[in-house]
Design a protein around this motif. Structure first.
Motif, PDB file in Angstrom:
ATOM      1  N   THR A  50       0.854  -1.188   0.000  1.00 33.81           N
ATOM      2  CA  THR A  50       0.000   0.000   0.000  1.00 33.81           C
ATOM      3  C   THR A  50       0.889   1.237   0.000  1.00 33.81           C
ATOM      4  O   THR A  50       2.110   1.140   0.161  1.00 33.81           O
ATOM      5  CB  THR A  50      -0.888   0.022   1.261  1.00 33.81           C
ATOM      6  N   PHE A  51       0.268   2.404  -0.172  1.00 34.75           N
ATOM      7  CA  PHE A  51       1.047   3.643  -0.144  1.00 34.75           C
ATOM      8  C   PHE A  51       1.787   3.777   1.196  1.00 34.75           C
ATOM      9  O   PHE A  51       2.949   4.176   1.246  1.00 34.75           O
ATOM     10  CB  PHE A  51       0.119   4.846  -0.367  1.00 34.75           C
ATOM     11  N   LYS A  52       1.094   3.415   2.275  1.00 35.52           N
ATOM     12  CA  LYS A  52       1.682   3.521   3.609  1.00 35.52           C
ATOM     13  C   LYS A  52       2.891   2.599   3.766  1.00 35.52           C
ATOM     14  O   LYS A  52       3.946   2.997   4.292  1.00 35.52           O
ATOM     15  CB  LYS A  52       0.628   3.183   4.668  1.00 35.52           C
ATOM     16  N   THR A  53       2.763   1.355   3.315  1.00 38.71           N
ATOM     17  CA  THR A  53       3.879   0.414   3.460  1.00 38.71           C
ATOM     18  C   THR A  53       5.041   0.796   2.547  1.00 38.71           C
ATOM     19  O   THR A  53       6.202   0.581   2.894  1.00 38.71           O
ATOM     20  CB  THR A  53       3.433  -1.026   3.145  1.00 38.71           C
ATOM     21  N   LYS A  54       4.728   1.389   1.377  1.00 38.33           N
ATOM     22  CA  LYS A  54       5.808   1.825   0.482  1.00 38.33           C
ATOM     23  C   LYS A  54       6.613   2.961   1.099  1.00 38.33           C
ATOM     24  O   LYS A  54       7.843   2.997   0.983  1.00 38.33           O
ATOM     25  CB  LYS A  54       5.221   2.260  -0.863  1.00 38.33           C
ATOM     26  N   ILE A  55       5.916   3.897   1.756  1.00 38.22           N
ATOM     27  CA  ILE A  55       6.617   4.996   2.439  1.00 38.22           C
ATOM     28  C   ILE A  55       7.476   4.444   3.572  1.00 38.22           C
ATOM     29  O   ILE A  55       8.638   4.847   3.751  1.00 38.22           O
ATOM     30  CB  ILE A  55       5.597   6.019   3.010  1.00 38.22           C
ATOM     31  N   LYS A  56       6.911   3.505   4.324  1.00 38.11           N
ATOM     32  CA  LYS A  56       7.646   2.887   5.432  1.00 38.11           C
ATOM     33  C   LYS A  56       8.887   2.159   4.916  1.00 38.11           C
ATOM     34  O   LYS A  56       9.977   2.274   5.493  1.00 38.11           O
ATOM     35  CB  LYS A  56       6.735   1.905   6.179  1.00 38.11           C
ATOM     36  N   ASP A  57       8.724   1.404   3.831  1.00 34.45           N
ATOM     37  CA  ASP A  57       9.856   0.675   3.247  1.00 34.45           C
ATOM     38  C   ASP A  57      10.932   1.635   2.745  1.00 34.45           C
ATOM     39  O   ASP A  57      12.129   1.356   2.859  1.00 34.45           O
ATOM     40  CB  ASP A  57       9.382  -0.217   2.095  1.00 34.45           C
ATOM     41  N   LYS A  63      17.547   4.125   5.952  1.00 34.11           N
ATOM     42  CA  LYS A  63      18.239   3.831   7.206  1.00 34.11           C
ATOM     43  C   LYS A  63      19.234   2.688   7.025  1.00 34.11           C
ATOM     44  O   LYS A  63      20.386   2.768   7.471  1.00 34.11           O
ATOM     45  CB  LYS A  63      17.209   3.471   8.282  1.00 34.11           C
ATOM     46  N   ASP A  64      18.792   1.625   6.366  1.00 31.59           N
ATOM     47  CA  ASP A  64      19.675   0.475   6.133  1.00 31.59           C
ATOM     48  C   ASP A  64      20.864   0.858   5.268  1.00 31.59           C
ATOM     49  O   ASP A  64      21.990   0.397   5.494  1.00 31.59           O
ATOM     50  CB  ASP A  64      18.898  -0.658   5.466  1.00 31.59           C
ATOM     51  N   SER A  65      20.631   1.696   4.262  1.00 26.87           N
ATOM     52  CA  SER A  65      21.699   2.132   3.372  1.00 26.87           C
ATOM     53  C   SER A  65      22.768   2.908   4.127  1.00 26.87           C
ATOM     54  O   SER A  65      23.969   2.704   3.910  1.00 26.87           O
ATOM     55  CB  SER A  65      21.117   2.985   2.246  1.00 26.87           C
ATOM     56  N   ARG A  66      22.351   3.795   5.025  1.00 28.83           N
ATOM     57  CA  ARG A  66      23.312   4.556   5.831  1.00 28.83           C
ATOM     58  C   ARG A  66      24.134   3.635   6.722  1.00 28.83           C
ATOM     59  O   ARG A  66      25.353   3.786   6.855  1.00 28.83           O
ATOM     60  CB  ARG A  66      22.580   5.587   6.696  1.00 28.83           C
ATOM     61  N   THR A  67      23.454   2.666   7.334  1.00 24.07           N
ATOM     62  CA  THR A  67      24.140   1.711   8.207  1.00 24.07           C
ATOM     63  C   THR A  67      25.176   0.907   7.433  1.00 24.07           C
ATOM     64  O   THR A  67      26.304   0.700   7.909  1.00 24.07           O
ATOM     65  CB  THR A  67      23.115   0.747   8.850  1.00 24.07           C
ATOM     66  N   MET A  68      24.807   0.476   6.229  1.00 24.73           N
ATOM     67  CA  MET A  68      25.718  -0.331   5.418  1.00 24.73           C
ATOM     68  C   MET A  68      26.914   0.485   4.932  1.00 24.73           C
ATOM     69  O   MET A  68      28.048  -0.001   4.913  1.00 24.73           O
ATOM     70  CB  MET A  68      24.952  -0.946   4.247  1.00 24.73           C
ATOM     71  N   ARG A  69      26.673   1.749   4.564  1.00 24.24           N
ATOM     72  CA  ARG A  69      27.788   2.604   4.133  1.00 24.24           C
ATOM     73  C   ARG A  69      28.766   2.851   5.278  1.00 24.24           C
ATOM     74  O   ARG A  69      29.982   2.854   5.088  1.00 24.24           O
ATOM     75  CB  ARG A  69      27.252   3.935   3.592  1.00 24.24           C
ATOM     76  N   LYS A  70      28.228   3.036   6.481  1.00 20.32           N
ATOM     77  CA  LYS A  70      29.070   3.242   7.657  1.00 20.32           C
ATOM     78  C   LYS A  70      29.904   1.998   7.948  1.00 20.32           C
ATOM     79  O   LYS A  70      31.106   2.092   8.240  1.00 20.32           O
ATOM     80  CB  LYS A  70      28.195   3.580   8.870  1.00 20.32           C
ATOM     81  N   ARG A 115      33.439  -9.530   2.433  1.00 19.76           N
ATOM     82  CA  ARG A 115      32.128  -9.885   2.954  1.00 19.76           C
ATOM     83  C   ARG A 115      31.059  -9.187   2.122  1.00 19.76           C
ATOM     84  O   ARG A 115      31.197  -7.999   1.811  1.00 19.76           O
ATOM     85  CB  ARG A 115      32.021  -9.478   4.429  1.00 19.76           C
ATOM     86  N   ASN A 116      30.036  -9.919   1.784  1.00 19.31           N
ATOM     87  CA  ASN A 116      28.942  -9.371   0.986  1.00 19.31           C
ATOM     88  C   ASN A 116      27.671  -9.327   1.825  1.00 19.31           C
ATOM     89  O   ASN A 116      27.307 -10.314   2.454  1.00 19.31           O
ATOM     90  CB  ASN A 116      28.706 -10.227  -0.262  1.00 19.31           C
ATOM     91  N   ILE A 117      27.035  -8.176   1.837  1.00 21.45           N
ATOM     92  CA  ILE A 117      25.772  -8.010   2.545  1.00 21.45           C
ATOM     93  C   ILE A 117      24.730  -7.524   1.550  1.00 21.45           C
ATOM     94  O   ILE A 117      24.951  -6.537   0.843  1.00 21.45           O
ATOM     95  CB  ILE A 117      25.897  -7.006   3.710  1.00 21.45           C
ATOM     96  N   ILE A 118      23.615  -8.234   1.501  1.00 23.15           N
ATOM     97  CA  ILE A 118      22.535  -7.871   0.586  1.00 23.15           C
ATOM     98  C   ILE A 118      21.289  -7.559   1.395  1.00 23.15           C
ATOM     99  O   ILE A 118      20.901  -8.317   2.286  1.00 23.15           O
ATOM    100  CB  ILE A 118      22.245  -9.008  -0.408  1.00 23.15           C
ATOM    101  N   ALA A 119      20.685  -6.423   1.108  1.00 21.77           N
ATOM    102  CA  ALA A 119      19.440  -6.015   1.764  1.00 21.77           C
ATOM    103  C   ALA A 119      18.508  -5.453   0.709  1.00 21.77           C
ATOM    104  O   ALA A 119      18.878  -5.321  -0.470  1.00 21.77           O
ATOM    105  CB  ALA A 119      19.734  -4.981   2.847  1.00 21.77           C
ATOM    106  N   ASP A 120      17.287  -5.102   1.114  1.00 16.53           N
ATOM    107  CA  ASP A 120      16.317  -4.547   0.174  1.00 16.53           C
ATOM    108  C   ASP A 120      16.825  -3.267  -0.475  1.00 16.53           C
ATOM    109  O   ASP A 120      16.461  -2.938  -1.611  1.00 16.53           O
ATOM    110  CB  ASP A 120      14.986  -4.268   0.885  1.00 16.53           C
ATOM    111  N   CYS A 121      17.672  -2.537   0.254  1.00 15.98           N
ATOM    112  CA  CYS A 121      18.180  -1.261  -0.267  1.00 15.98           C
ATOM    113  C   CYS A 121      19.347  -1.447  -1.232  1.00 15.98           C
ATOM    114  O   CYS A 121      19.838  -0.474  -1.819  1.00 15.98           O
ATOM    115  CB  CYS A 121      18.610  -0.353   0.886  1.00 15.98           C
TER     116      CYS A 121
END
Length: 205
Positions: A50-57, A63-70, A115-121
């Motif tokens: 839904t629109f709400k879940t897309k915004i949440k995702d 957030k995940d992208s920032r964590t992975m870059r760090k 090491r390889n890390i894969i996430a939705d982002c």
């Protein structure tokens, strides 16, 4: 008499090698089934979004992208402080314990890898130093070895060293028959669990 004992040891070892092949086959099937299941779940989630879940995702991906870059930046900085010699793959220690026609080998190694890390982002890869500890059993007359067992990978040297010393203490006096019997039961249990998961992946609601 000695020939009969050797044949018996050969049969025992050959049987275990077949068991390892069975494990390899089941793990391959499990990996394929898991990938298919993940793909189906992703498509279903996308279709029901839904629109709400897309915004949440979206915010979660940021957030995940920032964590992975760090994480990547910290790992690269840590590696930059090491010399080329310190980044080499090497065997830190290796102990072998002979029991008749068998020899138990316990390894402690350092690996320079990525090491390889894969996430939705998305995904990242970065260099790391890892410490690997594992055991292999050798059938000496035929110079045939099992695959790696009791294998664990560590980021921390002290934790790896402790695990290595524990393996040495626990298995230095154990016979090959004891170890192979134990591993056979462990493999059977693991294969049963994987086959149940494969069945659940393939089960249609």
């Amino acid at each position: 008499m000695q020939k009969k004992k050797s044949d018996s040891n050969d049969d025992m070892f050959s049987t275990f090698l077949v068991k390892e092949k069975e494990l390899e086959y089941v793990e391959k099937n499990h990996a394929q089934a898991a990938i298919i299941k993940m793909s189906e779940d992703f498509k279903e989630r996308e279709a029901n979004a839904t629109f709400k879940t897309k915004i949440k995702d979206f915010f979660q991906d940021c957030k995940d992208s920032r964590t992975m870059r760090k994480l990547k930046k910290e790992a690269e900085h840590k590696m930059s402080l090491l010399t080329e010699d310190e980044k080499c793959d090497k065997e830190i220690d290796h102990k072998g314990y002979k029991h008749g026609e068998f020899k138990t080998h316990i390894f402690f190694e350092q690996k320079y890898t990525e090491r390889n890390i894969i996430a939705d982002c998305g995904g990242i890869h970065f260099p790391v130093i890892e410490y690997e500890v594992y055991m292999r059993v050798e059938f000496v007359p035929a110079e045939i070895w099992t695959q790696q067992h009791f294998h664990k990978t560590f980021d921390n040297y002290e934790e790896a060293e402790s695990y290595y010393n524990n393996l040495r203490t626990e298995y230095k006096d154990k016979s090959a028959k004891y170890i192979l019997d134990y591993l056979t039961k462990k493999i059977d249990k693991h294969c049963d669990e994987l086959n149940k998961r494969i069945a659940s992946f393939n089960c249609k609601d």
